[in-house]
Design a protein around this motif. Structure first.
Motif, PDB file in Angstrom:
ATOM      1  N   GLY A  50       0.788  -1.224   0.000  1.00 55.01           N
ATOM      2  CA  GLY A  50       0.000   0.000   0.000  1.00 55.01           C
ATOM      3  C   GLY A  50       0.816   1.268   0.000  1.00 55.01           C
ATOM      4  N   LYS A  51       2.149   1.172  -0.126  1.00 54.93           N
ATOM      5  CA  LYS A  51       3.008   2.345  -0.104  1.00 54.93           C
ATOM      6  C   LYS A  51       3.816   2.407  -1.401  1.00 54.93           C
ATOM      7  N   VAL A  52       3.807   3.574  -2.040  1.00 53.19           N
ATOM      8  CA  VAL A  52       4.555   3.778  -3.281  1.00 53.19           C
ATOM      9  C   VAL A  52       6.025   3.971  -2.944  1.00 53.19           C
ATOM     10  N   GLU A  53       6.869   3.085  -3.464  1.00 51.45           N
ATOM     11  CA  GLU A  53       8.297   3.146  -3.186  1.00 51.45           C
ATOM     12  C   GLU A  53       9.085   3.798  -4.313  1.00 51.45           C
ATOM     13  N   ILE A  54       8.655   3.586  -5.555  1.00 51.02           N
ATOM     14  CA  ILE A  54       9.353   4.158  -6.716  1.00 51.02           C
ATOM     15  C   ILE A  54       8.320   4.739  -7.665  1.00 51.02           C
ATOM     16  N   ASN A  55       8.597   5.922  -8.205  1.00 50.36           N
ATOM     17  CA  ASN A  55       7.709   6.551  -9.160  1.00 50.36           C
ATOM     18  C   ASN A  55       8.318   6.513 -10.565  1.00 50.36           C
ATOM     19  N   GLN A  56       7.470   6.380 -11.564  1.00 51.63           N
ATOM     20  CA  GLN A  56       7.916   6.454 -12.948  1.00 51.63           C
ATOM     21  C   GLN A  56       8.355   7.890 -13.249  1.00 51.63           C
ATOM     22  N   LYS A  57       9.493   8.056 -13.896  1.00 51.71           N
ATOM     23  CA  LYS A  57      10.088   9.380 -14.072  1.00 51.71           C
ATOM     24  C   LYS A  57       9.626  10.101 -15.335  1.00 51.71           C
ATOM     25  N   GLY A  58       9.147   9.368 -16.291  1.00 49.25           N
ATOM     26  CA  GLY A  58       8.755   9.989 -17.554  1.00 49.25           C
ATOM     27  C   GLY A  58       7.813   9.099 -18.323  1.00 49.25           C
ATOM     28  N   ILE A  59       7.486   9.525 -19.537  1.00 47.19           N
ATOM     29  CA  ILE A  59       6.510   8.784 -20.330  1.00 47.19           C
ATOM     30  C   ILE A  59       6.956   8.736 -21.779  1.00 47.19           C
ATOM     31  N   ILE A  60       6.634   7.626 -22.442  1.00 49.38           N
ATOM     32  CA  ILE A  60       6.886   7.478 -23.874  1.00 49.38           C
ATOM     33  C   ILE A  60       5.613   7.894 -24.609  1.00 49.38           C
ATOM     34  N   ARG A  61       5.748   8.897 -25.472  1.00 51.26           N
ATOM     35  CA  ARG A  61       4.609   9.388 -26.249  1.00 51.26           C
ATOM     36  C   ARG A  61       4.776   8.923 -27.687  1.00 51.26           C
ATOM     37  N   THR A  62       3.918   7.993 -28.127  1.00 48.18           N
ATOM     38  CA  THR A  62       4.034   7.388 -29.453  1.00 48.18           C
ATOM     39  C   THR A  62       2.908   7.898 -30.348  1.00 48.18           C
ATOM     40  N   ASN A  63       3.221   8.093 -31.624  1.00 53.26           N
ATOM     41  CA  ASN A  63       2.184   8.510 -32.566  1.00 53.26           C
ATOM     42  C   ASN A  63       2.530   8.069 -33.972  1.00 53.26           C
TER      43      ASN A  63
END
Length: 977
Positions: free
Chosen positions: A550-563
């Protein structure tokens, strides 16, 4: 958070619909009443017992409320009657809507009839005295329901529930199933239906030869109850129900055949035809609106909800404080809250426990087991959630590129959630897709349309920067993966995309161009691995969100934007490969043997293929292309042939069905008013509410004034955007084009403006001394629809002037020559003015007026006193459909004694007259030969400078409307509407 109503009994009371929560949580959830006609929602103090409501026989059970749909003809409560369990996250269930009921709020009798149909359809006969189990379907005591088991289908979360709907062709829908289209189809498949059109065009009542009506364009006033209105409602509901059942292959008893009344009877009393108002037009399309609403919300199986879990947010953005008293609808992400407008009446009334947020997209889940390196089996759950943005929402060629707020078409956030059942851990990997963030458009009337860039560099860069600023704020770093072609048609938008990305000079926004068609030529889609070799490390660099205990230990740092161009087929293939790499890394870190991943993760291909099909159907009405490769990682001839068939189907949908569906989507989202249906009836098209029409027109006025007024001492007074005939010096040549009219203290400027390129194509300067008079009044350019013959909405003016020596005519020929002689001005101007497909125009398919020859004046005008005299005709642009609808029940759109169009034209006449009198103080009127029937040829009369007189009357317009024009419009309406 306060509990949402999971089961609600809907009862048709005397003065409104009663909503009675049922189940163990109902004690803390108050009852509510939705009043007939007004739609006012109030809490009910005197609670109605559930057994008493069931015994009344005029009630049925729903599993949620989607909102209230309101049009000028009335309102409907949208109740969710069937759902299917598709996933379970942390013990919280996620459902897809499989059926809805539209309960009219016009009267008790209509509501009871709709409730009876809903009960019959779901197999609930509701006998008096039936005892119901008052337990909640998701309660701790079990999964019992108030109704029979066939009301809710709860698939176990251990297997995927992809919910793919069967598709049908347009020919099958229109011809093979013509009986399902109720009153509208009756007009086309019954010989008397054509008579109604002819009568209406002649101003008659619309009755057929036998005294009955076919396509009954009638006012369905919210306070009226009649057998006729009930029959219509039954027919529409029955058609929609049967169509939804056919697409989903469901076997359900409808019970409609025994109770439905005939649509037509010679003895039936004739009601008043619809009046010339937007309300009437909305009424004529109400059956199609209801049918489309049912298809979108239910038959498409693309809308999801959860009573406890916020499906609009990824794992890292979830609100973990479930004890909060904040309602769920306040916690959800507004970008993915699709029924916000529909549910607003309940929110404003404080009935938060009925406000169930809906999300469009895709949800599927699969349980799998795989051995770790020590040989022990590990249990995992893979969940795929795609969230379609409600910003710039819509269909393929109608919602391309970007809007001024930085929102892009077909923007979808996809979360792949790996649940480690044994360790109670969650791993969330988020990607997104979205249209190229620049202003461009493509014509739906071509299989391979060329992208056309729109608006100025400044407007494009501003919107582009706004888009990526939003992405940075929401996700962090951004890796752009552009899959369009480097050459051929797509290169023009790809090059702009790359150039604007480089100009950002932001190290946290990276751009990668992978020409998918070139790299994978010969159906070698496995070459996508080349892209992963180049940017695949970004998956590990950005990482994913890890939650344990129930505890967030690591967060995603960025995102892949595909088109790609549509963000469908190529995009889904590439996104599935990024997702697979992320899953393989996650499982490897969990001590899973990498050698076993290749065969153990084949199910993932099916999840992503179904995800691609779902998003594709929501955007282009067909399944995704290249689906065979996504499923099997192999490409063959049969897959290519299947893709060719899907391409043809997409083309057919683009030119036929998408325009009305787009109008309905915008209306359900609250982006437009009922005026959008007036525009659709006239043009069989719908506009883009995200584009600020008023701002675009104001920009055109400012640009025109800056370019065409050469004398710095000349001061501009006013500017307007108006419609004008395709040919100059005429009154009715199609298509009408939107132009800019400028008034200064010395001249009047008539500017032809290219709204797509923000450029002036041509302009004419008319000195105020050469203006001889103005005429304003009704300007009827078409008689094919009721709105087009409304003299208060169709108003225009004529400017009479002589070609004096101070007049200037210039055309932007993109060369050193800009002065053009008057003799060949029209021909040259036509070559540089935007094509009929651009701008806000009248119907482009109509021929030139045979009764008013080109280069002549109208019969209503006196003959010119000089051969050099000319006219300019202008028509006020109709009210903007992008005016946002009220959250409450809409009132008739026009109630003022003077329409906006009349006020606009009168103000133009007043301003021009005032300016002309300043230049020529002795100006009061013009002297011309009398043209009256009883006047002699020697008699002279003084005509006022501003004369109120029909520009083109209804009678003149009807006389000049040919049979081919009528038949052509009727055929187009049959196909489009």
């Amino acid at each position: 958070m306060p509990g949402l109503v999971r089961k609600v009994l809907i009862l048709a009371a005397i003065d409104g619909l009663l909503l009675l929560p049922a189940g163990p949580r109902s004690r803390s959830q108050g009852q509510a009443k939705v009043a007939y006609k007004t739609g006012v929602i109030n809490a009910v103090t005197n609670e109605t017992p559930i057994p008493q409501a069931v015994a009344s026989g005029s009630s049925f059970e729903a599993v949620g409320i989607a909102g209230i749909l309101s049009v000028p003809s009335g309102s409907w409560l949208i109740a969710i009657t069937k759902r299917s369990l598709v996933a379970e996250i942390k013990g919280r269930q996620i459902f897809v809507i499989t059926d809805i009921a539209l309960i009219p709020l016009n009267s008790k009798s209509e509501a009871e009839a709709a409730i009876s149909r809903a009960k019959a359809k779901s197999g609930k006969r509701g006998t008096n005295g039936t005892a119901l189990d008052d337990t909640d379907s998701e309660g701790e005591d079990g999964d019992s329901m108030l109704s029979s088991d066939d009301d809710v289908y709860d698939d176990p979360p251990g297997r995927p529930s992809h919910n793919r709907a069967a598709s049908s062709s347009i020919a099958e829908d229109v011809i093979g199933k013509k009986g399902l289209y109720g009153r509208f189809a009756e007009r086309w498949f019954w010989k008397r239906g054509w008579q109604v059109d002819g009568n209406r065009l002649q101003g008659l009542s619309g009755r057929g030869e036998s005294g009955g009506e076919s396509f009954r364009m009638r006012k369905m006033t919210s306070g009226t109850t009649s057998p006729d209105s009930e029959a219509m409602d039954k027919a529409v509901s029955a058609a929609a129900d049967e169509q939804a059942q056919g697409s989903q292959a469901e076997t359900t008893a409808t019970g409609d055949d025994a109770t439905a009344q005939p649509l037509e009877s010679p003895d039936e009393p004739t009601l008043e035809p619809v009046d010339n108002s937007a309300e009437g037009v909305a009424n004529t399309l109400t059956p199609k609106l209801l049918r489309t609403t049912r298809i979108l919300l239910a038959a498409s199986r693309s809308f999801y909800f959860s009573y406890e879990y916020d499906i609009t947010r990824s794992a890292v953005k979830q609100t973990h404080d479930t004890s909060s008293e904040v309602p769920l609808h306040k916690n959800v992400d507004p970008e993915f809250f699709w029924n916000r407008h529909l549910i607003t009446p309940f929110i404003e009334a404080g009935q938060h426990h009925y406000a169930l947020p809906l999300m469009q997209g895709f949800v599927a889940q699969q349980h799998f087991q795989i051995a770790n390196k020590d040989g022990y089996g590990r249990n995992f759950l893979l969940t795929l959630i795609s969230r379609r943005s409600a910003k710039r929402a819509g269909l393929r060629y109608l919602r391309r590129g970007i809007d001024e707020s930085g929102n892009v078409g077909n923007c979808v956030e996809t979360e792949q959630l790996l649940s480690d059942i044994d360790k109670t851990a969650e791993y969330s990997f988020v990607q997104m897709r979205g249209s190229i963030p620049i202003f461009f458009q493509q014509s739906p009337y071509a299989l391979k349309p060329k992208p056309i860039l729109m608006h100025s560099e400044f407007a494009n860069k501003t919107a582009f920067q706004t888009h990526f600023r939003k992405l940075r704020d929401k996700y962090g770093e951004v890796q752009v993966v552009n899959l369009v072609e480097r050459h051929n048609l797509e290169a023009i938008v790809g090059e702009k995309y790359e150039a604007y990305s480089n100009e950002l000079e932001d190290p946290k926004i990276k751009f990668e161009w992978f020409d998918f068609h070139s790299e994978c030529r010969g159906m070698k889609f496995e070459n996508v691995s080349r892209l992963l070799d180049r940017v695949g490390n970004i998956v590990e660099e950005f990482g994913w969100t890890e939650e344990k205990g129930g505890k967030v230990e690591i967060n995603q740092k960025g995102i892949i934007r595909t088109n790609c161009m549509d963000c469908l087929d190529r995009t889904n293939v590439v996104m599935s490969n990024f997702a697979r790499r992320a899953l393989e890394i996650q499982l490897t870190q969990l001590n899973i043997d990498p050698a076993k991943l290749e065969t153990s993760l084949n199910f993932m291909n099916l999840l992503w293929a179904d995800n691609g099909d779902a998003i594709s159907k929501q955007y282009s009405s067909t399944a995704a292309l290249k689906g065979d490769f996504t499923r099997t990682k192999k490409r063959n001839i049969s897959g290519a042939l299947a893709d060719f068939g899907l391409t043809l189907t997409r083309f057919w949908n683009n030119i036929i069905g998408d325009f009305f569906t787009q109008a309905v989507i915008d209306y359900l989202l609250g982006n437009v008013s009922a005026q959008v249906f007036v525009e659709f009836e006239a043009k069989m098209m719908s506009g883009d509410p995200a584009v600020s029409i008023s701002k675009v027109r104001q920009n055109a006025i400012e640009t025109s004034s800056r370019l065409v007024i050469a004398d710095s001492n000349e001061e501009m007074t006013c500017g307007w955007a108006l419609l004008t005939p395709n040919e100059e010096n005429t009154l009715r040549t199609f298509p009408f084009k939107e132009v800019v009219l400028l008034l200064t203290d010395a001249a009047l400027y008539f500017c032809k403006f290219d709204f797509a390129m923000d450029k002036v194509s041509a302009f004419e300067r008319i000195a105020l001394e050469d203006i001889k008079g103005l005429q304003y009044g009704p300007y009827i350019t078409s008689t094919l629809t009721s709105a087009q013959v409304d003299e208060r909405q169709n108003v225009g003016l004529i400017v009479r002037y002589s070609t004096g020596k101070d007049n200037i005519l210039r055309i932007n020929t993109r060369s050193l020559t800009a002065n053009v002689s008057r003799e060949n001005a029209d021909t040259v101007a036509e070559a540089v003015v935007p094509s009929p497909g651009d701008g806000d125009q009248e119907d482009a398919a109509k021929p030139a007026d045979p009764k008013i020859p080109e280069n002549t004046t109208s019969p209503s005008l006196p003959p010119p006193s000089d051969s050099k005299d000319r006219i300019l005709a202008f028509k006020a642009i109709s009210a903007d459909s992008t005016i946002r609808a009220s959250s409450r029940l809409p009132s008739p759109l026009r109630k003022s004694t003077e329409s906006d169009e009349e006020k606009l034209v009168l103000s133009i006449c007043n301003e021009v007259e005032r300016a002309c009198k300043i230049v020529n103080p002795s100006l009061h009127g013009t002297i011309s030969d009398g043209t009256g029937e009883h006047s002699s040829t020697d008699e002279q009369t003084v005509r006022p400078f501003v004369e109120k007189k029909d520009v083109v009357s209804v009678l003149e317009a009807r006389k000049s409307t040919g049979i081919l024009e009528q038949v052509g419009y009727s055929i187009r309406r049959w196909v489009w509407a």
